[in-house]
Design a protein around this motif. Structure first.
Motif, short mmCIF file in Angstrom:
data_model
loop_
_atom_site.label_atom_id
_atom_site.label_comp_id
_atom_site.label_asym_id
_atom_site.label_seq_id
_atom_site.Cartn_x
_atom_site.Cartn_y
_atom_site.Cartn_z
N SER A 129 63.09 -4.21 43.73
CA SER A 129 61.63 -4.27 43.89
C SER A 129 61.27 -4.29 45.36
CB SER A 129 61.05 -5.50 43.18
OG SER A 129 61.56 -6.70 43.73
N GLY A 130 60.06 -3.87 45.64
CA GLY A 130 59.56 -3.87 47.01
C GLY A 130 58.05 -3.73 47.01
N TYR A 131 57.44 -4.00 48.14
CA TYR A 131 55.98 -3.92 48.22
C TYR A 131 55.56 -3.46 49.60
CZ TYR A 131 56.03 -8.40 50.74
OH TYR A 131 56.25 -9.40 51.66
N ALA A 132 54.33 -2.98 49.67
CA ALA A 132 53.72 -2.57 50.94
C ALA A 132 52.22 -2.71 50.79
CB ALA A 132 54.10 -1.14 51.29
N GLY A 133 51.54 -2.87 51.91
CA GLY A 133 50.10 -2.98 51.85
C GLY A 133 49.47 -3.30 53.18
N THR A 134 48.19 -3.60 53.13
CA THR A 134 47.44 -3.92 54.35
C THR A 134 47.47 -5.41 54.66
OG1 THR A 134 45.37 -4.23 53.12
CG2 THR A 134 45.87 -2.00 53.89
N ILE A 135 48.03 -6.19 53.75
CA ILE A 135 48.04 -7.64 53.91
C ILE A 135 49.30 -8.08 54.68
CG2 ILE A 135 46.56 -8.31 52.00
CD1 ILE A 135 50.26 -8.13 51.49
N ASP A 136 49.20 -9.21 55.38
CA ASP A 136 50.32 -9.73 56.16
C ASP A 136 51.10 -10.83 55.45
OD1 ASP A 136 49.77 -8.06 58.36
OD2 ASP A 136 48.25 -9.45 59.11
N THR A 137 50.60 -11.25 54.30
CA THR A 137 51.22 -12.36 53.57
C THR A 137 52.62 -11.99 53.09
OG1 THR A 137 49.01 -12.93 52.78
CG2 THR A 137 50.86 -14.01 51.70
N LYS A 138 53.56 -12.92 53.21
CA LYS A 138 54.89 -12.73 52.65
C LYS A 138 54.83 -13.01 51.15
CE LYS A 138 56.85 -11.85 56.60
NZ LYS A 138 57.33 -10.49 56.91
N LEU A 139 55.41 -12.09 50.38
CA LEU A 139 55.34 -12.18 48.92
C LEU A 139 56.75 -12.11 48.35
CD1 LEU A 139 52.39 -9.66 48.55
CD2 LEU A 139 52.23 -12.16 48.56
#
Length: 389
Positions: free
Chosen positions: A348-358
């Protein structure tokens, strides 16, 4: 093996997908009204772009007979009557009944554009047979002659018998599929072998918070009127919201249908990126709702898993927006769901405009392109080689 695609996507004042009355579509979820965008709407917007990118367009139509006839007239210099006979013969050989007046069918066929040339070639090969076929009789007013149901059934049965020689090649051609048809699937109850079990499931998008349409009162000025009064008055409905979007691809099934590892990878990569970044075109000229998702989470799993239940309780806000809270809810619910199931997937992985660690969403990626690339690497690095043989 499945590729799960999740996104949080905010749309500004818009109406990208209307119901029969022109209102933004909606649903009741968690006991409150949400704004909804149908899966069909988002799929169509993405499909058209993907087909353009990969150079493999399709058409969905009830007018295959008229379309073939037009091609024969314009490209092969056929007479209009013989061309019409050819178009009707193709439809009848496939087991469908064209309307007497305009030759349309009651069902939509979804086909690769390439079949039009194949059908025209088939008609040319069987032109002698086609010339012997009859056209619907017309009454004294030039309209289709009225027939009883029994008379019409007998006539249609005779027509199908007359074109029996065309049944096998027509069926083979009209049952052809390309990558997007294999990806999304098609269904035709009257002709089951036309049906394709799609490798992709797409959920209806819905707002993660309570939302309702807003009425916009607008006017249009008549520039030639002797006064400054409005020449037109009306209202339209729009809405705003942060949507949870979900889709899943059965990559193993799609890979096997195409029997081409590299093409399957290219199409899936194109589909994922386009599906995430395209916006349905409803009211586009008056709202320009061309936004991108703020968070994309992709997971490779042995079975698909939606996170929609995480938003069953609508998110509330005190003037700070919904997105940040939705990101937290998605990460928290994913953590709890993985713990409950004892399964956090294969990758799994993620990307976006947010800086929060998920941490529950896997590895962070700096761009959507890299996320899509790495998700395809994860999938096609583990698919068995025999799946593409």
């Amino acid at each position: 093996m499945f590729l799960d695609i999740h996104a949080l996507h905010t749309l500004p004042y818009s109406n990208v997908n209307r119901d029969g009355l022109g209102s933004p579509k909606s649903c009741i979820y968690g006991g409150v009204q949400r704004i909804r965008v149908s899966s069909q709407s988002w799929k169509r917007a993405a499909r058209l772009q993907v087909e353009s990118q990969i150079g493999s367009p399709t058409l969905r139509t009830r007018q295959i007979a008229a379309t073939v006839a037009k091609q024969l007239v314009e490209q092969e210099n056929w007479g209009t009557d013989d061309a019409r006979r050819a178009g009707r013969a193709i439809v009848q050989a496939y087991g469908l009944t064209p309307e007497d007046a305009d030759d349309i069918t009651k069902v939509l066929l979804w086909l690769p554009y390439t079949v039009l040339d194949e059908l025209a070639t088939l008609a040319i090969e069987h032109r002698d047979l086609i010339r012997t076929l009859s056209l619907p009789e017309l009454d004294e007013k030039g309209k289709s002659k009225r027939l009883s149901k029994d008379e019409k059934d007998k006539r249609d049965e005779a027509a199908r018998a007359a074109v029996a020689l065309l049944k096998e090649p027509v069926t083979r051609i009209l049952n052809e599929r390309n990558a997007t048809i294999a990806l999304l699937g098609r269904m035709l109850a009257d002709t089951p072998d036309h049906t394709v079990d799609g490798a992709t499931e797409v959920a209806h998008a819905f707002t993660v918070h309570e939302a309702a349409p807003d009425f916009d009162y607008f006017t249009a000025v008549d520039d030639l009127a002797p006064n400054s009064g409005a020449g037109h008055l009306a209202t339209a409905e729009f809405a705003t919201g942060t949507f949870y979007r979900y889709s899943t691809i059965n990559v193993t099934q799609f890979d096997e249908q195409l029997a081409d590892h590299e093409t399957a990878r290219q199409v899936i990569a194109a589909w994922v990126r386009t599906f995430l970044t395209v916006v349905p075109s409803g009211k586009k000229n008056s709202t320009a709702a061309n936004t991108a998702p703020d968070l994309v989470y992709i997971a490779v799993r042995n079975s698909p898993l939606s996170l929609a239940a995480g938003f069953e309780k609508p998110i509330s806000t005190s003037g700070f927006g919904y997105l940040d809270r939705a990101v937290d809810v998605l990460n928290d619910y994913t953590t709890r769901l993985h713990r409950f199931l004892g399964d956090d997937g294969l990758w799994s992985g993620y990307a976006g405009t947010i800086d929060t660690k998920l941490p529950a969403l896997g590895d962070p990626h700096e761009s959507l392109d890299k996320l899509v690339q790495h998700s395809c690497d994860a999938v096609f690095g583990t698919l068995p080689v025999e799946a593409s043989s």
